[in-house]
Design a protein around this motif. Structure first.
Motif, PDB file in Angstrom:
ATOM      1  N   GLU A  89       0.862  -1.180   0.000  1.00  0.00           N
ATOM      2  CA  GLU A  89       0.000   0.000   0.000  1.00  0.00           C
ATOM      3  C   GLU A  89       0.897   1.228   0.000  1.00  0.00           C
ATOM      4  OE1 GLU A  89      -3.303   0.526  -0.089  1.00  0.00           O
ATOM      5  OE2 GLU A  89      -3.851  -1.599  -0.130  1.00  0.00           O
ATOM      6  N   ALA A  90       0.401   2.324  -0.554  1.00  0.00           N
ATOM      7  CA  ALA A  90       1.108   3.606  -0.550  1.00  0.00           C
ATOM      8  C   ALA A  90       0.198   4.641   0.091  1.00  0.00           C
ATOM      9  CB  ALA A  90       1.493   4.023  -1.963  1.00  0.00           C
ATOM     10  N   LEU A  91       0.709   5.321   1.091  1.00  0.00           N
ATOM     11  CA  LEU A  91      -0.080   6.255   1.889  1.00  0.00           C
ATOM     12  C   LEU A  91       0.376   7.688   1.682  1.00  0.00           C
ATOM     13  CD1 LEU A  91       0.006   4.346   5.293  1.00  0.00           C
ATOM     14  CD2 LEU A  91      -1.978   4.556   3.801  1.00  0.00           C
ATOM     15  N   ARG A  92      -0.572   8.594   1.697  1.00  0.00           N
ATOM     16  CA  ARG A  92      -0.260  10.022   1.717  1.00  0.00           C
ATOM     17  C   ARG A  92      -0.156  10.459   3.166  1.00  0.00           C
ATOM     18  NH1 ARG A  92       2.531  13.114  -1.441  1.00  0.00           N
ATOM     19  NH2 ARG A  92       2.620  15.069  -0.325  1.00  0.00           N
ATOM     20  N   VAL A  93       0.897  11.209   3.484  1.00  0.00           N
ATOM     21  CA  VAL A  93       1.124  11.686   4.838  1.00  0.00           C
ATOM     22  C   VAL A  93       1.236  13.204   4.796  1.00  0.00           C
ATOM     23  CG1 VAL A  93       2.562  11.497   6.906  1.00  0.00           C
ATOM     24  CG2 VAL A  93       2.432   9.565   5.311  1.00  0.00           C
ATOM     25  N   ARG A  95       1.449  16.573   7.370  1.00  0.00           N
ATOM     26  CA  ARG A  95       1.697  16.989   8.752  1.00  0.00           C
ATOM     27  C   ARG A  95       1.833  15.773   9.664  1.00  0.00           C
ATOM     28  NH1 ARG A  95      -2.137  21.014   7.373  1.00  0.00           N
ATOM     29  NH2 ARG A  95      -3.765  20.282   8.818  1.00  0.00           N
ATOM     30  N   HIS A  96       2.478  14.739   9.117  1.00  0.00           N
ATOM     31  CA  HIS A  96       2.767  13.507   9.855  1.00  0.00           C
ATOM     32  C   HIS A  96       1.508  12.767  10.294  1.00  0.00           C
ATOM     33  CE1 HIS A  96       6.537  15.729   9.936  1.00  0.00           C
ATOM     34  NE2 HIS A  96       7.129  14.538   9.983  1.00  0.00           N
ATOM     35  N   ARG A  97       0.436  12.955   9.540  1.00  0.00           N
ATOM     36  CA  ARG A  97      -0.803  12.218   9.784  1.00  0.00           C
ATOM     37  C   ARG A  97      -1.235  11.573   8.479  1.00  0.00           C
ATOM     38  NH1 ARG A  97      -4.587  16.381  13.017  1.00  0.00           N
ATOM     39  NH2 ARG A  97      -5.838  14.512  13.359  1.00  0.00           N
ATOM     40  N   PHE A  98      -1.833  10.389   8.583  1.00  0.00           N
ATOM     41  CA  PHE A  98      -2.161   9.597   7.402  1.00  0.00           C
ATOM     42  C   PHE A  98      -3.517   9.973   6.823  1.00  0.00           C
ATOM     43  CE2 PHE A  98       0.550   6.700   9.969  1.00  0.00           C
ATOM     44  CZ  PHE A  98       1.630   6.663   9.101  1.00  0.00           C
ATOM     45  N   PHE A  99      -3.598   9.910   5.509  1.00  0.00           N
ATOM     46  CA  PHE A  99      -4.870  10.116   4.820  1.00  0.00           C
ATOM     47  C   PHE A  99      -5.481   8.748   4.503  1.00  0.00           C
ATOM     48  CE2 PHE A  99      -7.386  10.804   0.919  1.00  0.00           C
ATOM     49  CZ  PHE A  99      -8.272  11.738   1.424  1.00  0.00           C
ATOM     50  N   ALA A 100      -6.718   8.535   4.964  1.00  0.00           N
ATOM     51  CA  ALA A 100      -7.487   7.317   4.669  1.00  0.00           C
ATOM     52  C   ALA A 100      -6.751   6.051   5.109  1.00  0.00           C
ATOM     53  CB  ALA A 100      -7.828   7.248   3.188  1.00  0.00           C
ATOM     54  N   LEU A 101      -6.143   6.082   6.283  1.00  0.00           N
ATOM     55  CA  LEU A 101      -5.380   4.925   6.751  1.00  0.00           C
ATOM     56  C   LEU A 101      -6.265   3.696   6.917  1.00  0.00           C
ATOM     57  CD1 LEU A 101      -2.795   3.607   7.803  1.00  0.00           C
ATOM     58  CD2 LEU A 101      -3.348   4.504  10.078  1.00  0.00           C
ATOM     59  N   SER A 102      -7.429   3.839   7.520  1.00  0.00           N
ATOM     60  CA  SER A 102      -8.286   2.668   7.760  1.00  0.00           C
ATOM     61  C   SER A 102      -8.701   2.005   6.454  1.00  0.00           C
ATOM     62  CB  SER A 102      -9.517   3.073   8.573  1.00  0.00           C
ATOM     63  OG  SER A 102     -10.273   4.054   7.888  1.00  0.00           O
ATOM     64  N   GLU A 103      -8.967   2.819   5.423  1.00  0.00           N
ATOM     65  CA  GLU A 103      -9.334   2.256   4.119  1.00  0.00           C
ATOM     66  C   GLU A 103      -8.164   1.498   3.499  1.00  0.00           C
ATOM     67  OE1 GLU A 103     -12.074   5.741   4.825  1.00  0.00           O
ATOM     68  OE2 GLU A 103      -9.957   5.260   5.159  1.00  0.00           O
ATOM     69  N   HIS A 104      -6.970   2.046   3.628  1.00  0.00           N
ATOM     70  CA  HIS A 104      -5.787   1.358   3.097  1.00  0.00           C
ATOM     71  C   HIS A 104      -5.556   0.037   3.832  1.00  0.00           C
ATOM     72  CE1 HIS A 104      -3.977   4.102   0.165  1.00  0.00           C
ATOM     73  NE2 HIS A 104      -4.409   5.103   0.915  1.00  0.00           N
ATOM     74  N   LEU A 105      -5.693   0.056   5.146  1.00  0.00           N
ATOM     75  CA  LEU A 105      -5.465  -1.163   5.915  1.00  0.00           C
ATOM     76  C   LEU A 105      -6.521  -2.223   5.604  1.00  0.00           C
ATOM     77  CD1 LEU A 105      -4.382   0.222   9.409  1.00  0.00           C
ATOM     78  CD2 LEU A 105      -2.935  -0.713   7.590  1.00  0.00           C
ATOM     79  N   ALA A 106      -7.754  -1.790   5.359  1.00  0.00           N
ATOM     80  CA  ALA A 106      -8.804  -2.757   5.011  1.00  0.00           C
ATOM     81  C   ALA A 106      -8.487  -3.435   3.682  1.00  0.00           C
ATOM     82  CB  ALA A 106     -10.158  -2.051   4.946  1.00  0.00           C
ATOM     83  N   ARG A 107      -8.072  -2.659   2.691  1.00  0.00           N
ATOM     84  CA  ARG A 107      -7.711  -3.248   1.400  1.00  0.00           C
ATOM     85  C   ARG A 107      -6.477  -4.136   1.533  1.00  0.00           C
ATOM     86  NH1 ARG A 107      -6.452   0.710  -3.583  1.00  0.00           N
ATOM     87  NH2 ARG A 107      -4.763   1.311  -2.159  1.00  0.00           N
ATOM     88  N   PHE A 108      -5.543  -3.713   2.360  1.00  0.00           N
ATOM     89  CA  PHE A 108      -4.328  -4.474   2.618  1.00  0.00           C
ATOM     90  C   PHE A 108      -4.665  -5.865   3.175  1.00  0.00           C
ATOM     91  CE2 PHE A 108      -1.179  -5.377   6.058  1.00  0.00           C
ATOM     92  CZ  PHE A 108      -0.073  -5.652   5.262  1.00  0.00           C
ATOM     93  N   ARG A 109      -5.594  -5.935   4.107  1.00  0.00           N
ATOM     94  CA  ARG A 109      -5.983  -7.226   4.689  1.00  0.00           C
ATOM     95  C   ARG A 109      -6.683  -8.110   3.666  1.00  0.00           C
ATOM     96  NH1 ARG A 109      -3.041  -8.344   9.211  1.00  0.00           N
ATOM     97  NH2 ARG A 109      -2.876  -6.454  10.462  1.00  0.00           N
ATOM     98  N   VAL A 110      -7.510  -7.517   2.833  1.00  0.00           N
ATOM     99  CA  VAL A 110      -8.176  -8.289   1.782  1.00  0.00           C
ATOM    100  C   VAL A 110      -7.145  -8.892   0.832  1.00  0.00           C
ATOM    101  CG1 VAL A 110      -9.684  -8.119  -0.242  1.00  0.00           C
ATOM    102  CG2 VAL A 110     -10.344  -7.011   1.903  1.00  0.00           C
ATOM    103  N   SER A 111      -6.126  -8.106   0.483  1.00  0.00           N
ATOM    104  CA  SER A 111      -5.072  -8.601  -0.411  1.00  0.00           C
ATOM    105  C   SER A 111      -4.299  -9.746   0.225  1.00  0.00           C
ATOM    106  CB  SER A 111      -4.113  -7.457  -0.775  1.00  0.00           C
ATOM    107  OG  SER A 111      -4.785  -6.410  -1.441  1.00  0.00           O
TER     108      SER A 111
END
Length: 199
Positions: A89-93, A95-111
Motif C-alpha cells: 500500500e502507498a499512503l499520503r502523509v 503533517r505527519h498524519r495519514f490520509f485514509a489509513l483505515s481504508e488502506h489497511l482494510a484493502r491491505f488485509r483483503v489482499s
C-alpha cells in the motif's frame, strides 16, 4: 452546461476554446476546493505529531530495523525480491498524519487473505510502526510505501512451510502536485499480457 454550450452557442473556434477552458478551469478549482476540504476534515488544524529530535529526508524499515533507504539491508531470499510475492500500500502523509489509513489497511488485509499470506501483526501495531516511520522524516508532506512479503526462504514455487512474513517500509518527502497546472500526457495501450515470452 456543456449541452447548452454545444447546442446553442455559435462562436468562432477561438471563442469556443476560451469558453471551454473557462469551464474546465472552474471545474478544476471546484475539485481543488473539495480536495482541500477533505484533507482539512481528515487532518484538521492540529499541530504536527512530530517529536523533538533529529529527523531525516527519508527512512526505511525492515523487520524491526530503521535505516536510511539506501542503507537498508534486505535478504536476497526474501520472496518479494525474486517473486514479488507480497502486497503493498502507498499512503499520503500530511503533517505527519495519514490520509485514509483505515481504508488502506482494510484493502491491505483483503489482499493478504486473497494471496494466503499470514501476517499476524494487528492493525494497531502496524499503524504504530507506520507512524514512527513518518515521524522520523522531516518533511510534512510524505509518500509512505509499505509491503508485506510471504517469507524469506529458498526459491521454490511452493509456499514455504513455517515461513514468517516480512514487513518493509519506505517514507520520503514528496510535495503534493499542483493540480491547477495543465499537463500533457500520452496514453498507450496496455500490452503487458501480450508479452508472456518475457521472463
Amino acid at each position: 452546461k456543456n449541452c447548452i454550450l454545444y447546442g446553442t452557442a455559435k462562436r468562432s473556434g477561438s471563442q469556443f476554446d476560451r469558453a471551454r477552458r473557462a469551464g474546465e478551469n472552474s471545474r478544476t478549482q471546484a475539485l481543488l476546493r473539495s480536495g482541500k476540504e477533505a484533507f482539512s476534515q481528515t487532518f484538521g488544524d492540529a499541530p504536527s505529531t512530530k517529536q523533538d529530535g533529529e529527523r531525516m529526508e527519508q527512512i526505511g524499515y525492515y523487520n524491526g530495523v530503521f535505516a536510511p533507504m539506501d542503507e537498508l539491508r534486505i535478504p536476497a531470499l526474501d520472496r518479494g525480491v525474486y517473486f514479488g510475492d507480497g502486497v503493498y500500500e502507498a499512503l499520503r502523509v500530511e503533517r505527519h498524519r495519514f490520509f485514509a489509513l483505515s481504508e488502506h489497511l482494510a484493502r491491505f488485509r483483503v489482499s493478504l487473505d486473497f494471496l494466503r499470506i499470514e501476517f499476524p501483526m494487528t492493525d494497531e501495531a502496524l499503524a504504530a510502526i507506520l507512524q514512527e516511520a513518518a515521524d522520523r522524516v522531516e518533511s510534512d508532506s510524505q509518500q509512505l510505501y509499505f509491503q508485506v512479503t510471504r517469507a524469506t526462504a529458498v526459491r521454490t514455487h511452493a509456499f514455504p512451510e513455517g515461513g514468517r512474513a516480512n514487513l518493509m517500509i519506505f517514507s520520503r518527502g514528496v510535495p503534493l502536485a499542483d493540480l491547477s497546472e495543465y499537463r500533457r500526457v500520452v496514453v498507450l495501450a496496455d500490452t503487458r499480457w501480450g508479452h508472456c515470452n518475457i521472463k
